[in-house]
Design a protein around this motif. Structure first.
Motif, mmCIF file in Angstrom:
data_model
loop_
_atom_site.group_PDB
_atom_site.id
_atom_site.type_symbol
_atom_site.label_atom_id
_atom_site.label_comp_id
_atom_site.label_asym_id
_atom_site.label_seq_id
_atom_site.Cartn_x
_atom_site.Cartn_y
_atom_site.Cartn_z
ATOM 1 N N PHE A 49 37.064 44.205 64.984
ATOM 2 C CA PHE A 49 36.951 42.880 64.376
ATOM 3 C C PHE A 49 36.208 42.933 63.057
ATOM 4 O O PHE A 49 35.516 43.906 62.742
ATOM 5 C CB PHE A 49 36.291 41.883 65.340
ATOM 6 C CG PHE A 49 34.898 42.231 65.812
ATOM 7 C CD1 PHE A 49 33.824 42.345 64.930
ATOM 8 C CD2 PHE A 49 34.653 42.412 67.172
ATOM 9 C CE1 PHE A 49 32.533 42.637 65.376
ATOM 10 C CE2 PHE A 49 33.367 42.710 67.635
ATOM 11 C CZ PHE A 49 32.315 42.824 66.730
ATOM 12 N N PHE A 50 36.402 41.874 62.296
ATOM 13 C CA PHE A 50 35.629 41.622 61.070
ATOM 14 C C PHE A 50 35.015 40.242 61.214
ATOM 15 O O PHE A 50 35.717 39.260 61.462
ATOM 16 C CB PHE A 50 36.522 41.664 59.831
ATOM 17 C CG PHE A 50 35.818 41.196 58.574
ATOM 18 C CD1 PHE A 50 34.921 42.019 57.910
ATOM 19 C CD2 PHE A 50 36.032 39.909 58.081
ATOM 20 C CE1 PHE A 50 34.270 41.584 56.765
ATOM 21 C CE2 PHE A 50 35.388 39.461 56.941
ATOM 22 C CZ PHE A 50 34.494 40.311 56.274
ATOM 23 N N ILE A 51 33.688 40.170 61.098
ATOM 24 C CA ILE A 51 32.981 38.894 61.214
ATOM 25 C C ILE A 51 32.176 38.649 59.940
ATOM 26 O O ILE A 51 31.385 39.497 59.523
ATOM 27 C CB ILE A 51 32.037 38.878 62.434
ATOM 28 C CG1 ILE A 51 32.831 39.009 63.738
ATOM 29 C CG2 ILE A 51 31.203 37.607 62.450
ATOM 30 C CD1 ILE A 51 31.966 39.064 64.985
ATOM 31 N N MET A 52 32.408 37.498 59.315
ATOM 32 C CA MET A 52 31.607 37.056 58.180
ATOM 33 C C MET A 52 30.676 35.950 58.646
ATOM 34 O O MET A 52 31.118 34.968 59.250
ATOM 35 C CB MET A 52 32.503 36.545 57.054
ATOM 36 C CG MET A 52 31.790 36.309 55.704
ATOM 37 S SD MET A 52 30.690 34.877 55.581
ATOM 38 C CE MET A 52 31.838 33.521 55.769
ATOM 39 N N VAL A 53 29.381 36.086 58.366
ATOM 40 C CA VAL A 53 28.384 35.091 58.743
ATOM 41 C C VAL A 53 27.639 34.645 57.491
ATOM 42 O O VAL A 53 27.029 35.465 56.796
ATOM 43 C CB VAL A 53 27.372 35.652 59.765
ATOM 44 C CG1 VAL A 53 26.376 34.567 60.168
ATOM 45 C CG2 VAL A 53 28.087 36.218 60.989
ATOM 46 N N GLU A 54 27.677 33.332 57.218
ATOM 47 C CA GLU A 54 26.968 32.793 56.053
ATOM 48 C C GLU A 54 25.791 31.933 56.483
ATOM 49 O O GLU A 54 25.939 31.010 57.287
ATOM 50 C CB GLU A 54 27.899 31.929 55.189
ATOM 51 C CG GLU A 54 27.184 31.385 53.959
ATOM 52 C CD GLU A 54 27.850 30.170 53.328
ATOM 53 O OE1 GLU A 54 27.535 29.880 52.152
ATOM 54 O OE2 GLU A 54 28.654 29.491 53.997
ATOM 55 N N GLY A 55 24.622 32.227 55.923
ATOM 56 C CA GLY A 55 23.479 31.331 56.033
ATOM 57 C C GLY A 55 23.505 30.392 54.842
ATOM 58 O O GLY A 55 22.815 30.598 53.836
ATOM 59 N N GLY A 56 24.309 29.346 54.927
ATOM 60 C CA GLY A 56 24.600 28.502 53.766
ATOM 61 C C GLY A 56 23.490 27.568 53.346
ATOM 62 O O GLY A 56 23.398 27.172 52.179
ATOM 63 N N LYS A 57 22.615 27.178 54.287
ATOM 64 C CA LYS A 57 21.611 26.172 53.937
ATOM 65 C C LYS A 57 20.318 26.775 53.382
ATOM 66 O O LYS A 57 19.421 26.038 52.976
ATOM 67 C CB LYS A 57 21.326 25.275 55.141
ATOM 68 C CG LYS A 57 22.562 24.462 55.550
ATOM 69 C CD LYS A 57 22.262 23.389 56.571
ATOM 70 C CE LYS A 57 21.685 22.152 55.924
ATOM 71 N NZ LYS A 57 21.605 21.007 56.860
ATOM 72 N N ILE A 58 20.244 28.097 53.315
ATOM 73 C CA ILE A 58 19.179 28.721 52.524
ATOM 74 C C ILE A 58 19.316 28.222 51.091
ATOM 75 O O ILE A 58 18.343 27.821 50.445
ATOM 76 C CB ILE A 58 19.282 30.255 52.579
ATOM 77 C CG1 ILE A 58 19.147 30.765 54.007
ATOM 78 C CG2 ILE A 58 18.224 30.898 51.672
ATOM 79 C CD1 ILE A 58 19.534 32.223 54.177
ATOM 80 N N ASP A 59 20.534 28.235 50.618
ATOM 81 C CA ASP A 59 20.852 27.769 49.266
ATOM 82 C C ASP A 59 20.494 26.301 49.086
ATOM 83 O O ASP A 59 19.859 25.915 48.094
ATOM 84 C CB ASP A 59 22.338 27.994 49.016
ATOM 85 C CG ASP A 59 22.827 27.394 47.712
ATOM 86 O OD1 ASP A 59 22.458 27.914 46.651
ATOM 87 O OD2 ASP A 59 23.602 26.404 47.759
ATOM 88 N N TRP A 60 20.889 25.467 50.033
ATOM 89 C CA TRP A 60 20.640 24.030 49.893
ATOM 90 C C TRP A 60 19.137 23.735 49.851
ATOM 91 O O TRP A 60 18.690 22.885 49.082
ATOM 92 C CB TRP A 60 21.297 23.272 51.038
ATOM 93 C CG TRP A 60 22.790 23.321 51.032
ATOM 94 C CD1 TRP A 60 23.593 24.138 50.271
ATOM 95 C CD2 TRP A 60 23.688 22.528 51.813
ATOM 96 N NE1 TRP A 60 24.921 23.910 50.551
ATOM 97 C CE2 TRP A 60 25.001 22.927 51.489
ATOM 98 C CE3 TRP A 60 23.496 21.530 52.764
ATOM 99 C CZ2 TRP A 60 26.134 22.349 52.079
ATOM 100 C CZ3 TRP A 60 24.624 20.954 53.364
ATOM 101 C CH2 TRP A 60 25.924 21.348 53.022
ATOM 102 N N ALA A 61 18.377 24.425 50.677
ATOM 103 C CA ALA A 61 16.928 24.215 50.685
ATOM 104 C C ALA A 61 16.304 24.665 49.376
ATOM 105 O O ALA A 61 15.377 24.028 48.860
ATOM 106 C CB ALA A 61 16.299 24.965 51.859
ATOM 107 N N CYS A 62 16.816 25.762 48.821
ATOM 108 C CA CYS A 62 16.271 26.250 47.552
ATOM 109 C C CYS A 62 16.673 25.359 46.385
ATOM 110 O O CYS A 62 15.901 25.187 45.437
ATOM 111 C CB CYS A 62 16.707 27.690 47.314
ATOM 112 S SG CYS A 62 15.917 28.895 48.408
ATOM 113 N N HIS A 63 17.868 24.786 46.428
ATOM 114 C CA HIS A 63 18.242 23.791 45.416
ATOM 115 C C HIS A 63 17.205 22.667 45.392
ATOM 116 O O HIS A 63 16.830 22.175 44.320
ATOM 117 C CB HIS A 63 19.615 23.188 45.729
ATOM 118 C CG HIS A 63 20.769 23.971 45.188
ATOM 119 N ND1 HIS A 63 21.026 24.099 43.845
ATOM 120 C CD2 HIS A 63 21.760 24.662 45.823
ATOM 121 C CE1 HIS A 63 22.123 24.816 43.662
ATOM 122 N NE2 HIS A 63 22.586 25.178 44.853
#
Length: 523
Positions: free
Chosen positions: A290-304
Motif C-alpha cells: 500500500f501507499f498511504i499519504m497522511v497530512e497534518g493540515g491544521k498545523i498550517d492553519w494554526a500557524c497562519h
C-alpha cells in the motif's frame, strides 16, 4: 558425458545466481510506503514542539540534557535519514499548498493554486498514488482538513484552481482508492451557480461507485477488525471548513472523535487486512502492498493564525501518527518505507523573541486549553454578545479591557495569561485589540491594524502573540514563508532521501522506491 554434466552445473549455477540477484533487487523495493506531510511544518515548528514536550514532561527547555532525552524528542526527528528540500513553485518563492502538493505528488513545478497540472494548465499529470494504484497497491489518503483540500487533492485530482472543490470531490469519488479518512467535503452538493466548477452530488456518486461513508467513531474503529473494500471515514466533529478539530480542542471529546494517529491506525489495519487487489496474491509481486499519504493540515492553519500552542498540539498528534507507522515498520522492517516532511513553513515562526533574548519560558504555554478557533467560536462570542453595547458606548476609554473582569478571567482561564504579569506595552496592545474586536475601531492607523492583526480577530491574535512572546516564540507573517524544509526517512530505501534537493525530487524518489514509471506521467 562429464563435460556436458559440468556445463549443466555451470548453467544451473548461473540461473541460481541470477535468481538471487533478482530476489535481492526485488527485496529492495518497499512493499508498504508512508508519506507524512506536516502542512506548514519546518524546523521551527519541530523545535518548538520538542521544547514544549521537554517542559510538559518536567524538564527545562533551556537545558540540553533535558531536550535530548528520547521522551522529549519527536518520532520524526529520531529517524535514521535526514535531508532538506527547497519549496518554491514556478513563480513564487513562497509556495502555496496546491503547487507544493503537486510537486510532492507529481514531480513537477506549477503555479500557486493549481493541482495536478503544469504551469501552462495545458497538461494534466498522474500522481504517485494513481500510479501505485494502477500497479496493484492499495491507496489510503488521510488528512486533518477536508478531503477535497489542496494537499490530499494532489494525489487524485487535476484542476486549474484549488477552489473547484466539487470537481475535486468528484474526482475523489471516481478514484477507486480503498481508504479516505479525516475531514469532510466542502462542496459535495450540486449548486445553482457552479461557475467553472462541476455541479455533482458527490455523496450519490460515492454510493454509486461502491463507497461506504462512515461518520461515527465506533464504526470507523471497527474497520480494524472488519476491513471494507472502499470506505470514506469522516470524523464526527468537523470544527471549521469541514476539518477535524484542532487536537487541543479534540482532547475534551476523545470518546466521540478521532485523532490523526487513530485514523492512521484504522487505515493501516484496513489496507493491510484487506484481500489483495484483483489479479494479485500476497507474496506474488513486489508491487503489492500500500501507499498511504497522511497530512497534518491544521498545523498550517494554526500557524497562519500565529497560535503556537494550537500548532504544537497538532504537531504532537501528527507525530503520533508517524509513531503508528514506526510501530508497523518494526513488524515489517524489510518491507516498509516512511518519509516525513513539510510542504512549506507558515507564519515565520521563530525560536526566540526580542523581549526574551536567550531565555525560553515554555512553561507559559501550559495554561492554554483551547485553540484560537474554539475560543473565537465559543467563549469570545458569548463575551461579546454580553458586553458589546456596554463597551462600545464608551469606546474612547483607555481601559475597557482592564476594567472588564470577565474578559481578564477568560484570558487567564483559556490562555493562562494574567494581566498583572504583563508590561505596559503588552497591555496597550491588548487594549487596542479589544476595542477593535469589540467595536470595530481603535486609535491605530489602518495600516497598523493590518500589520498587527492580518485578517484575524484582533484581540484573539494579540492574546496569542503576547503569550507566545512570553514563551520566547515570535511570528513574522500570517502567510507562508520560503525557507527550506527538513525531510526525514526510515526503512527500506530511506537513503534515497538524504541530501539537499528540490521538492519535486521527493516524488521522483518515491517513484523510484516503489518502482513506478519515471515522472511526470501524463493523464
Amino acid at each position: 558425458m562429464k563435460v556436458k554434466q559440468r556445463n549443466w552445473v555451470h548453467i544451473i549455477a548461473l540461473v541460481l545466481a541470477l535468481a538471487l540477484v533478482t530476489t535481492v533487487a526485488n527485496a529492495a523495493q518497499p512493499k508498504y510506503v508512508f508519506f507524512f506531510l506536516g502542512d506548514g511544518m519546518a524546523s521551527s515548528q519541530i523545535q518548538a514542539t520538542e521544547a514544549y514536550l521537554t517542559t510538559a514532561n518536567g524538564g527545562s527547555a533551556t537545558l540540553a540534557k533535558d531536550l535530548l532525552k528520547p521522551e522529549n524528542r519527536l518520532n520524526l526527528s529520531k529517524m535514521a535519514v535526514t535531508g532538506m528540500q527547497t519549496t518554491y513553485d514556478s513563480f513564487a518563492l513562497m509556495t502555496d499548498s496546491a503547487s507544493s502538493a503537486t510537486a510532492f505528488a507529481c514531480g513537477i513545478k506549477t503555479k500557486s493554486g493549481v493541482i495536478g497540472m503544469d504551469e501552462t494548465l495545458a497538461r494534466s499529470v498522474k500522481s504517485i498514488a494513481q500510479l501505485a494504484y494502477e500497479r496493484g497497491r492499495k491507496v489510503g489518503i488521510i488528512t486533518s482538513v477536508s478531503l477535497d483540500h489542496a494537499t490530499p487533492a494532489a494525489y487524485y485530482a487535476s484542476v486549474p484552481n484549488r477552489g473547484y472543490m466539487n470537481n475535486i470531490a468528484t474526482q475523489l469519488a471516481n478514484t477507486g482508492y480503498e481508504f479516505f479518512g479525516g475531514g469532510g467535503l466542502v462542496k459535495p452538493a450540486p449548486t445553482d451557480n457552479p461557475g467553472s466548477d462541476t455541479n455533482n452530488d458527490v455523496w450519490a456518486l460515492l454510493e454509486a461507485n461502491g463507497y461506504t461513508v462512515l461518520k461515527d467513531r465506533e464504526s470507523i474503529l471497527a474497520l480494524k477488525d472488519s476491513p471494507r473494500d472502499k470506505v470514506v471515514c469522516i470524523n464526527p466533529w468537523l470544527q471549521d471548513a469541514q476539518a477535524m478539530p484542532y487536537d487541543i480542542d479534540r482532547i475534551n471529546t476523545e470518546n466521540t472523535n478521532l485523532s490523526l494517529a487513530e485514523m492512521t491506525e484504522v487505515a493501516i489495519a484496513d489496507l493491510y487486512g484487506r484481500r489483495p487487489a484483483k489479479g494479485h496474491k500476497w507474496g506474488q509481486s513486489r508491487k503489492e502492498g500500500f501507499f498511504i499519504m497522511v497530512e497534518g493540515g491544521k498545523i498550517d492553519w494554526a500557524c497562519h493564525a500565529n497560535d503556537a500552542m494550537a500548532a504544537i498540539a497538532d504537531m504532537i498528534d501528527f507525530d503520533n501518527a508517524v509513531g503508528v507507522a514506526m510501530e508497523f515498520l518494526k513488524k515489517h522492517p524489510h518491507e516498509t518505507l516512511i518519509v516525513v516532511t513539510g510542504d512549506h513553513e507558515t507564519g515565520g515562526m521563530t525560536i526566540g523573541h526580542a523581549t526574551t533574548a536567550y531565555k525560553a519560558y515554555y512553561d507559559r504555554l501550559l495554561g492554554q486549553t483551547n485553540s484560537f478557533q474554539y475560543f473565537g467560536a465559543n467563549q469570545w462570542t458569548e463575551h461579546k454578545t454580553e458586553w458589546e453595547d456596554k463597551v462600545c458606548a464608551n469606546v474612547a476609554a483607555p481601559n475597557n479591557l482592564e476594567s472588564n473582569i470577565d474578559m481578564l478571567d477568560l484570558m487567564a482561564d483559556v490562555f493562562g495569561l494574567n494581566w498583572a504579569d504583563l508590561n505596559d506595552y503588552q497591555k496597550e496592545k491588548l487594549e487596542d485589540a479589544y476595542d477593535k474586536s469589540m467595536c470595530g475601531s481603535n486609535d491605530n492607523h489602518a495600516a497598523e491594524n493590518t500589520y498587527l492583526y492580518g485578517g484575524y480577530n484582533p484581540i484573539i491574535v494579540t492574546i496569542t502573540h503576547v503569550l507566545n512572546e512570553q514563551a520566547s516564540i515570535g511570528w513574522t507573517s500570517y502567510s507562508h514563508t520560503g525557507v527550506p524544509v527538513p525531510i526525514f526517512a526510515q526503512g527500506r530505501e530511506a537513503e534515497l532521501f538524504a541530501g539537499f534537493y528540490d521538492n519535486t525530487d521527493i516524488a521522483r524518489k518515491l517513484a523510484k522506491a516503489m518502482d513506478l514509471p519515471k515522472l511526470p506521467v501524463e493523464k
